[in-house]
Motif scaffolding. Sequence first.
Motif, PDB file in Angstrom:
ATOM      1  N   TYR B 142      41.488   8.972  32.511  1.00  0.00           N
ATOM      2  CA  TYR B 142      41.600   9.170  33.955  1.00  0.00           C
ATOM      3  C   TYR B 142      41.996   7.861  34.638  1.00  0.00           C
ATOM      4  O   TYR B 142      42.919   7.815  35.441  1.00  0.00           O
ATOM      5  N   LEU B 145      45.582   6.828  33.722  1.00  0.00           N
ATOM      6  CA  LEU B 145      46.602   7.613  34.429  1.00  0.00           C
ATOM      7  C   LEU B 145      46.744   7.136  35.871  1.00  0.00           C
ATOM      8  O   LEU B 145      47.847   6.992  36.386  1.00  0.00           O
ATOM      9  N   TYR B 149      50.426   5.107  37.928  1.00  0.00           N
ATOM     10  CA  TYR B 149      51.243   5.506  39.082  1.00  0.00           C
ATOM     11  C   TYR B 149      51.254   4.401  40.137  1.00  0.00           C
ATOM     12  O   TYR B 149      50.203   3.842  40.461  1.00  0.00           O
ATOM     13  N   LYS B 154      50.462  10.198  44.619  1.00  0.00           N
ATOM     14  CA  LYS B 154      50.725  10.846  43.335  1.00  0.00           C
ATOM     15  C   LYS B 154      49.615  10.557  42.335  1.00  0.00           C
ATOM     16  O   LYS B 154      49.226  11.444  41.566  1.00  0.00           O
ATOM     17  N   GLN B 157      46.813  12.970  43.012  1.00  0.00           N
ATOM     18  CA  GLN B 157      47.029  14.354  42.580  1.00  0.00           C
ATOM     19  C   GLN B 157      47.021  14.466  41.067  1.00  0.00           C
ATOM     20  O   GLN B 157      46.366  15.350  40.507  1.00  0.00           O
ATOM     21  N   ALA B 158      47.749  13.549  40.396  1.00  0.00           N
ATOM     22  CA  ALA B 158      47.854  13.642  38.938  1.00  0.00           C
ATOM     23  C   ALA B 158      46.483  13.477  38.302  1.00  0.00           C
ATOM     24  O   ALA B 158      46.082  14.251  37.424  1.00  0.00           O
ATOM     25  N   ILE B 161      44.283  16.575  38.644  1.00  0.00           N
ATOM     26  CA  ILE B 161      44.568  17.640  37.664  1.00  0.00           C
ATOM     27  C   ILE B 161      43.888  17.306  36.343  1.00  0.00           C
ATOM     28  O   ILE B 161      43.235  18.140  35.719  1.00  0.00           O
ATOM     29  N   LEU B 162      44.020  16.046  35.932  1.00  0.00           N
ATOM     30  CA  LEU B 162      43.422  15.641  34.651  1.00  0.00           C
ATOM     31  C   LEU B 162      41.899  15.785  34.687  1.00  0.00           C
ATOM     32  O   LEU B 162      41.289  16.279  33.735  1.00  0.00           O
TER      33      LEU B 162
END
Lengths: 226, 251
Positions: B142, B145, B149, B154, B157-158, B161-162
Amino acid sequence: MAAGPGQVFAAVLRRDLQVAWRRWSDAANPALFFLLVVTLFPLALSPKAEFLRAIGPGVLWVGALLATLMALNLLFRADVDDGTMEQLLLSDCPLPIVMLAKTLAHWITTILPVIVVAPVLAITYHLPPEALPTLVLGLLIGTPALSLVGSIGAALTVGLRQGGALLAVLVVPLMLPVPMFGARATDLAVAGEDPTGLLYLLGALSVLAAGLAPLASAAAIRLGID
Amino acid sequence: MWTWFYQLASPPHFYRMSHALVPWLLGLSLVLIAVGTYGGLVLAPPDYQQGDAFRIIYVHVPSAYLGSMIYVTMAVAAGIGIIWRIKLAHAVAASCAVIGASFTFAALVTGAVWGKPMWGTYWEWDPRLTSFLVLFFLYLGYMALRSAYDDLAKADQASAILALVGVVNVPIVKYSVEWWSSIHQGPTISKIGMPSITGDMLWPLLVNIAGFTLFFLAMLCIRVRAEVLEREFNARWARELLRGGAAGGVN
């Protein structure tokens, strides 16, 4: 006129298979990679038959996981680079269906060759012939879950430059149960016991992943494209 | 009730409110942890099987509980952020990750230290231990990720989702001891009505769990305050605040 989900699924699947067929050398790479990974172990550890029979199922499953991982980088890359994905986003096609079809096409072109090679390698690991159907069946049922979970990671990292290593960090923890159950099932078959329960469990994981992963990867791919 | 909710979700309001909250949370949590630790290390009797070694539960259990509880908090916050597009929720989720990973790591380390005298090994590839290690990896993924970015919206949001996808692991951690035969001992305190632990061992543990939870909330407030300020440094309220004096000290 809007196409139904089934038509969208079939169209995307056919198109992706066609594209892959015309660049078949890309599709051969994961199987080649799998072959090399599996070859490493007898050379690095020990070529004794007893030992190889003990580690064989685990090595084959981990090899399949690594091959999936390696292939995932290319799952959406080409479509994003040439604008195909953008058109799909703009169209009124249901995106999770599109993602499901794309992942299935990717599985057929990259992982199916791996599964074809697997029994041959299993024989070099001295696995008994009775265990081979379980190995192949387990891979057929279980690896779709790997590709589906991986598709989430591939969609999340598609817009990033250093996608490869990050992709592995994101999805491997979630993939872990699949090789665990798969290798255990093959172990049971090697020992002459009944692996049915574990095969059902693998099937359950794949069905679960098929239901949920496309939703997540559809949400993720929207982010990767402005 | 809803106006209260919307007010809380507004970053300047949260910033002002949490300023008053942090010292209370922190003070109370330190008192509770001090009492609980004294009770656990000094007052509680030694275990009839494990001797004094069992006393590590006063750190291990609260850490492990928070490790998984914070993941759920993070996922819920991420879900709220992605569904209702509330920026504060994303700030909460992002702040949870580091704290949760720290508690998870603490639980793994204290568990290893405990495992050596009890099981004769620091580590065993056992369902509970492995699924908890996976939880640690999920936190790391997490954070990796998020940092990959450049665009904050972004990244929010990404990573949301994870976080939501990773929630599947939490029930596996919780029930691994019951589903598979595990080397890890079963639950001690959650058996309703009949905990398999005596009262003078139990109360320090409960006090410590409460103390650790408040400590988490205090850390969360501090981190979210920093996160909010970093995100909103161009907004008028933040500029006025920063011009007004020391960043943390002004209402």
